[in-house]
Design a protein around this motif. Structure first.
Motif, short mmCIF file in Angstrom:
data_model
loop_
_atom_site.label_atom_id
_atom_site.label_comp_id
_atom_site.label_asym_id
_atom_site.label_seq_id
_atom_site.Cartn_x
_atom_site.Cartn_y
_atom_site.Cartn_z
N GLY A 69 0.79 -1.22 0.00
CA GLY A 69 0.00 0.00 0.00
C GLY A 69 0.82 1.27 0.00
O GLY A 69 0.26 2.38 0.13
N LYS A 70 2.12 1.16 -0.15
CA LYS A 70 2.97 2.35 -0.19
C LYS A 70 2.99 2.91 -1.61
O LYS A 70 3.25 2.20 -2.57
N LYS A 71 2.71 4.19 -1.74
CA LYS A 71 2.56 4.81 -3.06
C LYS A 71 3.63 5.86 -3.36
O LYS A 71 3.84 6.20 -4.51
N ASN A 72 4.27 6.37 -2.32
CA ASN A 72 5.25 7.44 -2.52
C ASN A 72 6.64 6.88 -2.25
O ASN A 72 7.19 7.03 -1.16
N LEU A 73 7.19 6.21 -3.25
CA LEU A 73 8.41 5.44 -3.08
C LEU A 73 9.65 6.24 -3.49
O LEU A 73 9.59 7.05 -4.42
N ALA A 74 10.76 5.96 -2.82
CA ALA A 74 12.00 6.69 -3.07
C ALA A 74 13.16 5.71 -3.17
O ALA A 74 13.07 4.56 -2.72
N ILE A 75 14.27 6.19 -3.73
CA ILE A 75 15.51 5.44 -3.74
C ILE A 75 16.63 6.34 -3.21
O ILE A 75 16.69 7.52 -3.55
N VAL A 76 17.49 5.76 -2.37
CA VAL A 76 18.59 6.49 -1.75
C VAL A 76 19.89 5.78 -2.13
O VAL A 76 20.05 4.58 -1.84
N VAL A 77 20.80 6.49 -2.80
CA VAL A 77 22.04 5.88 -3.25
C VAL A 77 23.24 6.70 -2.76
O VAL A 77 23.10 7.83 -2.30
N PRO A 109 14.31 13.69 7.80
CA PRO A 109 13.33 14.79 7.79
C PRO A 109 12.90 15.19 6.38
O PRO A 109 11.73 15.54 6.15
N GLN A 110 13.83 15.13 5.41
CA GLN A 110 13.48 15.46 4.03
C GLN A 110 12.55 14.41 3.44
O GLN A 110 11.64 14.73 2.68
N LEU A 111 12.78 13.14 3.79
CA LEU A 111 11.88 12.08 3.32
C LEU A 111 10.45 12.34 3.79
O LEU A 111 9.49 12.20 3.01
N ILE A 112 10.31 12.70 5.06
CA ILE A 112 8.98 12.97 5.60
C ILE A 112 8.37 14.20 4.94
O ILE A 112 7.18 14.22 4.59
N ASN A 161 5.90 3.28 -14.86
CA ASN A 161 5.02 2.19 -15.29
C ASN A 161 3.84 1.97 -14.36
O ASN A 161 2.80 1.43 -14.77
N ASN A 162 3.99 2.39 -13.09
CA ASN A 162 2.90 2.22 -12.13
C ASN A 162 2.18 3.52 -11.81
O ASN A 162 1.37 3.56 -10.87
N ASP A 163 2.46 4.57 -12.58
CA ASP A 163 1.78 5.86 -12.41
C ASP A 163 1.83 6.34 -10.97
O ASP A 163 0.81 6.73 -10.38
N LEU A 164 3.03 6.34 -10.40
CA LEU A 164 3.18 6.71 -8.99
C LEU A 164 3.58 8.17 -8.80
O LEU A 164 3.98 8.56 -7.71
N GLY A 165 3.49 8.95 -9.86
CA GLY A 165 3.72 10.38 -9.70
C GLY A 165 5.18 10.77 -9.73
O GLY A 165 6.00 10.19 -10.44
N GLU A 166 5.52 11.75 -8.90
CA GLU A 166 6.87 12.32 -8.89
C GLU A 166 7.88 11.35 -8.29
O GLU A 166 7.67 10.83 -7.19
N PRO A 167 9.00 11.10 -8.99
CA PRO A 167 10.04 10.24 -8.41
C PRO A 167 10.83 10.99 -7.34
O PRO A 167 10.92 12.22 -7.35
N HIS A 168 11.41 10.23 -6.42
CA HIS A 168 12.24 10.81 -5.36
C HIS A 168 13.57 10.06 -5.35
O HIS A 168 13.66 8.94 -4.86
N VAL A 169 14.60 10.69 -5.91
CA VAL A 169 15.94 10.11 -5.98
C VAL A 169 16.86 10.95 -5.12
O VAL A 169 17.03 12.15 -5.36
#
Length: 333
Positions: A179-187, A232-235, A209-217
């Motif tokens: 049920g998580k829709k606002n997904l991010a990747i941290v590298v 804090p930025q993630l939140i 592909n899953n229409d999840l909106g704005e990416p967060h890299v």
């Protein structure tokens, strides 16, 4: 499985032991329990494994020296890789010269040249990235090189890794199904091939592909404090699920979330990708993309022995199987 296709890794996988254990059994080392020895011998017989190459390598009188380049001696990820390398090198009676490229006054190509000047017979390179100057230094020599846990842009050098795109996509799917829709990747390093050409593109494709909106890299997150300060930025960005490529950064995010009164995994799911012991010792334990670090090191060392001895190598870019291990940092355990 044809005879010529069977490798020591196949035997180890089927017998559920390390390649070092298989080599001990093959070479008559008594330091193996009877139950384990019998299991390995049964697999060898069933797969028709021919261990001649191992026996020949061990019987060689020639002194062979392998150069091992590691970015950070304190990094648990590379320490686990090194164990597999060291075990196979020990069985072949190879000497290892280890050098670190972290915080060196010399440039990386100078470090490499200094190692090559020691007349090493082969090199295993472990890092999150292979800079152009390092690649050029390797190209100027006939010394065989194998990359362990990383790739180069043009796949000019032999490598042992996992399928990073597939692994990250599976982890993202897990969080999406939770049920998580606002997904991010941290590298860490964005320009590392593993990140810039594998993990980040896989993440961006998944979001699109899953229409999840704005990416967060989020890039440049390399240690505990980086992860802790990023939370804090993630939140603020509304992130509710994140893949983190470094375990130590994952722990930083985890502890920062707990200190802020957030609940893991209800408020934030975390999947970490280095598979070191850190992922298991923290609480809540972290869901992880478990890379076979020991085997990656051992397979890299075995491949290097073949390259050094001019043996036929059927595949120079090997991707070993990974496992998505579900723990307490995701809802779907």
């Amino acid at each position: 499985m044809h005879k010529q296709e069977v490798t020591i890794y196949d035997v180890a996988r089927e017998a559920k032991v390390s390649m070092a254990t298989v080599s001990r059994v093959v070479n008559g080392n008594n330091n193996v329990r009877k139950e384990t020895r019998d299991r390995v011998l049964a697999v060898i017989k069933r797969l028709h494994y021919q261990p001649n190459a191992v026996a020949q390598g061990l019987a060689s009188k020639r002194t062979t020296t392998v150069g091992l380049i590691i970015p950070d001696l304190t990094n648990l990820y590379f320490a686990e890789l090194s164990k597999g390398i060291d075990d196979i090198a020990l069985l072949y009676k190879y000497n290892i010269i280890m050098t670190s490229i972290e915080n060196r006054l010399m440039k990386e190509d100078q470090v490499i040249q200094s190692l090559l000047n020691k007349q090493v017979d082969g090199v295993i390179y472990m890092s999150n990235r292979l800079p152009e100057e390092a690649a050029e230094a390797f190209k100027r020599t006939d010394t065989p090189v194998v990359l362990a846990g990383t790739k180069d842009n043009c796949e000019e050098f032999a490598s042992v890794t996992i399928d990073y795109k597939k692994a990250d996509t599976e982890a993202l799917n897990l969080m999406l199904h939770d049920g998580k829709k606002n997904l991010a990747i941290v590298v860490g390093d964005q320009d590392a091939v593993v990140n810039g050409e594998n993990r980040i593109p896989a993440y961006l494709d998944f979001i699109k592909n899953n229409d999840l909106g704005e990416p967060h890299v989020y890039t440049g997150i390399k240690d505990y404090s980086d992860g802790y300060n990023l939370f804090p930025q993630l939140i603020k960005d509304g992130v509710d699920g994140v893949i983190v490529t470094r375990d130590v950064s994952s722990v930083g995010i985890l502890n920062s979330a707990i200190d802020a009164g957030k609940k893991i995994p209800d408020d934030l799911e975390i999947v970490t990708a280095s598979a070191t012991q850190l992922a298991s010792v923290v609480r809540p334990a972290l869901t992880t993309i478990k890379q076979p670090l020991y085997d990656m090191g051992a397979v890299a060392m075995r491949m290097l022995t073949k390259l050094m001895n001019n043996e036929e190598v059927n595949e120079t870019h090997i991707e070993l199987p990974y496992e998505l291990v579900k723990k307490q940092s995701t809802l779907n355990q």
